[in-house]
Design a protein around this motif. Structure first.
Motif, PDB file in Angstrom:
ATOM      1  N   LEU A  17       0.558  -0.698   0.105  1.00 49.41           N
ATOM      2  CA  LEU A  17       0.053  -0.186  -0.218  1.00 49.41           C
ATOM      3  C   LEU A  17       0.885   1.223  -0.024  1.00 49.41           C
ATOM      4  O   LEU A  17       0.435   2.237  -0.585  1.00 49.41           O
ATOM      5  CB  LEU A  17      -0.614  -0.201   1.233  1.00 49.41           C
ATOM      6  CG  LEU A  17      -2.018  -0.914   1.192  1.00 49.41           C
ATOM      7  CD1 LEU A  17      -2.503  -0.854   2.246  1.00 49.41           C
ATOM      8  CD2 LEU A  17      -2.704  -0.741   0.171  1.00 49.41           C
ATOM      9  N   ALA A  75      -3.991  -8.006  -3.303  1.00 53.62           N
ATOM     10  CA  ALA A  75      -5.304  -6.753  -4.037  1.00 53.62           C
ATOM     11  C   ALA A  75      -4.760  -6.700  -5.937  1.00 53.62           C
ATOM     12  O   ALA A  75      -3.487  -7.148  -5.856  1.00 53.62           O
ATOM     13  CB  ALA A  75      -5.533  -5.602  -3.951  1.00 53.62           C
ATOM     14  N   THR A 114      -6.456  -1.061  -6.728  1.00 52.51           N
ATOM     15  CA  THR A 114      -6.212  -0.066  -5.937  1.00 52.51           C
ATOM     16  C   THR A 114      -5.617   1.155  -5.533  1.00 52.51           C
ATOM     17  O   THR A 114      -6.057   2.085  -5.114  1.00 52.51           O
ATOM     18  CB  THR A 114      -5.231  -1.405  -4.765  1.00 52.51           C
ATOM     19  OG1 THR A 114      -5.158  -2.545  -4.806  1.00 52.51           O
ATOM     20  CG2 THR A 114      -4.812  -1.144  -3.880  1.00 52.51           C
ATOM     21  N   THR A 163     -13.671  -2.431  -4.144  1.00 52.83           N
ATOM     22  CA  THR A 163     -13.055  -2.827  -2.859  1.00 52.83           C
ATOM     23  C   THR A 163     -14.169  -4.258  -3.236  1.00 52.83           C
ATOM     24  O   THR A 163     -13.042  -5.336  -2.268  1.00 52.83           O
ATOM     25  CB  THR A 163     -13.430  -2.218  -1.810  1.00 52.83           C
ATOM     26  OG1 THR A 163     -12.647  -1.081  -1.730  1.00 52.83           O
ATOM     27  CG2 THR A 163     -13.264  -2.227  -0.715  1.00 52.83           C
ATOM     28  N   GLN A 205     -12.400  -7.153  -4.528  1.00 60.06           N
ATOM     29  CA  GLN A 205     -11.151  -7.833  -3.974  1.00 60.06           C
ATOM     30  C   GLN A 205     -11.831  -8.422  -2.937  1.00 60.06           C
ATOM     31  O   GLN A 205     -10.407  -8.400  -2.102  1.00 60.06           O
ATOM     32  CB  GLN A 205     -10.255  -6.392  -3.960  1.00 60.06           C
ATOM     33  CG  GLN A 205     -10.074  -6.013  -5.234  1.00 60.06           C
ATOM     34  CD  GLN A 205      -8.674  -4.827  -5.729  1.00 60.06           C
ATOM     35  OE1 GLN A 205      -7.667  -4.863  -4.885  1.00 60.06           O
ATOM     36  NE2 GLN A 205      -9.299  -3.686  -4.684  1.00 60.06           N
ATOM     37  N   LEU A 233      -9.100  -4.036   2.889  1.00 59.52           N
ATOM     38  CA  LEU A 233      -8.429  -4.615   2.108  1.00 59.52           C
ATOM     39  C   LEU A 233      -7.506  -6.033   2.890  1.00 59.52           C
ATOM     40  O   LEU A 233      -7.292  -5.715   3.510  1.00 59.52           O
ATOM     41  CB  LEU A 233      -7.214  -3.803   0.510  1.00 59.52           C
ATOM     42  CG  LEU A 233      -8.010  -3.194   0.163  1.00 59.52           C
ATOM     43  CD1 LEU A 233      -6.812  -3.050  -0.999  1.00 59.52           C
ATOM     44  CD2 LEU A 233      -9.145  -4.058  -0.712  1.00 59.52           C
TER      45      LEU A 233
END
Length: 464
Positions: free
Chosen positions: A317, A352, A357, A437, A440, A460
């Motif tokens: 992330l 993901a 994302t 979202t 996933q 996530l």
């Protein structure tokens, strides 16, 4: 329609099985009685025959003038012969009884097995009918109710404790259109379909009802009514119409602007070149708006296609956030908005699709910057949430009323007070965020109050 037909067939099979069982029991009973009363196999008759033979054997020597020894031997011989005959007859009689009882026991076991199988099928059919979302009603030829499942009671707003079986349909249902459809089907006009509006206290429910005959060899067959709730179908149709209207509006506005600017440029290109340049820049702006709209619609289509269209890998992330901040820091700086990172993203690794994302993060940060007034603050953070990593974007912008929290994720929906701030957006961003979202395996959460700001949190799946 297969479940009710099976239920009717099971009922007929059960009745036929009972009739055959009674007939067979009566036949076996008669056969047993006849076997028990056979003239050649009864102990009473054998006893009389033996007694006659003993008497005859005792008296015959006397009549013939023979001595007592001969008479005694004759009597003993006749007794032994008579005993042998009686024992043989008793054995024959016992064997006959055992055969009859054996046949009866075998038939009993066979009928018990058939009854068990039929009872199990009946229970299974009843369970299926009870759990169906659609309603089912079966009517006799005289339109009395033979069967009604719980869903039919709910759809027609019947009280669960009301007794409906064996009552005429027109007596319990006050919908003329439905009664006419049932009469038409019973008269041989084929399958009928009707939609009635059911008022259940404050709930208005449209119900689609199909009426058809159940296949039968009888001249008069039962009728089958299937009921379906049309509320969700109507809601989807309304959303579809709303979507088409919104897309048309979103496309019409920039196209009308482009057309007007183009006409103005054509008139001003010789007399006022500076104005022509200005209008050309406006045309470019509207073209970019159209381009963004088309791109967002394609992203939304991809998001709604589900998990199969995504490439799930391990995503950091922190890397995704860094790419997003490169795009939005200049925009935030132009509005004097402080765009800050609150937590360390290094450990935040999720399963993901990287592009999906990045789209989620871009939309959340973009909306936060767009709806936050000049000089405001936008903060981005992350936290562990069990088996998830939660990405959090907080702003101190205009905020969203609680009554709008569900609708804010609909396509093209904008809160009334934010429409002025949303001119540069397409109205699809949050819908894209939610759909991507969910695709996933994640979840979107919102906390917001008007005048205070909003916090969007996307969960996530974490890399385990």
């Amino acid at each position: 329609m297969s479940a009710p037909s099976s239920r009717s067939t099971d009922t007929l099979r059960l009745q036929e099985s009972r009739r055959q069982a009674r007939f067979k029991r009566q036949s076996e009973s008669r056969r047993f009685s006849e076997a028990s009363r056979l003239p050649d196999a009864t102990p009473e008759r054998d006893f009389i025959v033996g007694l006659t033979m003993v008497s005859f054997a005792t008296l015959l020597p006397i009549w013939l003038g023979l001595g007592g020894i001969v008479a005694t031997f004759a009597a003993v011989a006749s007794v032994w012969i008579t005993a042998a005959i009686i024992i043989r007859r008793l054995r024959i009689h016992e064997d006959c009884q055992q055969r009859v009882f054996g046949d009866l026991l075998g038939d009993r076991d066979e009928w018990k097995l058939q009854w068990s199988e039929l009872h199990g099928e009946s229970l299974q059919t009843a369970s299926v009918l009870a759990q169906m979302r659609d309603g089912v009603i079966v009517l006799a030829p005289d339109q009395s109710i033979l069967l009604v499942n719980p869903s039919a009671r709910r759809l027609l707003s019947f009280v669960l404790t009301d007794t409906l079986v064996n009552r005429p349909l027109p007596e319990v249902i006050r919908y003329p259109d439905l009664v006419r459809a049932v009469n038409a089907c019973a008269a041989g006009d084929g399958a009928q379909e009707v939609i009635i509006e059911v008022q259940d206290n404050a709930v208005h429910r449209p119900v689609r009802i199909c009426v058809d005959r159940i296949a039968s060899h009888d001249a008069e067959s039962n009728l089958l009514l299937t009921l379906a709730d049309e509320t969700e179908s109507r809601r989807i149709d309304e959303i579809r119409r709303e979507f088409i209207a919104n897309v048309s509006h979103e496309l019409k506005t920039p196209l009308a602007a482009i057309k007007g600017y183009a006409e103005t440029v054509e008139l001003a290109i010789e007399d006022d070149p500076a104005a022509a340049v200005h209008f050309m820049s406006q045309i470019q702006t509207q073209c970019l708006r159209l381009e963004r709209l088309v791109a967002d619609m394609m992203q939304l289509a991809r998001a709604q296609a589900g998990r199969d269209k995504l490439h799930l890998v391990t995503v950091n992330l922190g890397d995704v956030l860094a790419d997003s901040l490169k795009s939005y820091r200049p925009i935030a700086a132009a509005k004097h908005i402080e765009l800050a990172i609150e937590d360390d993203f290094c450990a935040a690794r999720v399963t993901a699709d990287r592009e999906a994302t990045l789209t989620i993060v871009n939309n959340l940060i973009g909306n936060a910057v767009r709806y936050t007034p000049d000089g405001g603050h936008v903060r981005v953070g992350v936290r562990e949430a069990g088996k998830f990593w939660a990405l959090r974007v907080t702003d101190d912008g205009v905020g969203i009323p609680e009554s709008e929290h569900e609708r804010i994720f609909e396509r093209f929906y904008r809160v009334e007070k934010t429409r002025e701030s949303a001119r540069s957006g397409t109205g699809l961003g949050l819908s894209i965020v939610k759909n991507l979202t969910i695709a996933q395996g994640g979840e979107v959460r919102l906390k917001s109050r008007p005048g205070v700001g909003s916090t969007f949190e996307v969960l996530l799946p974490a890399v385990m």
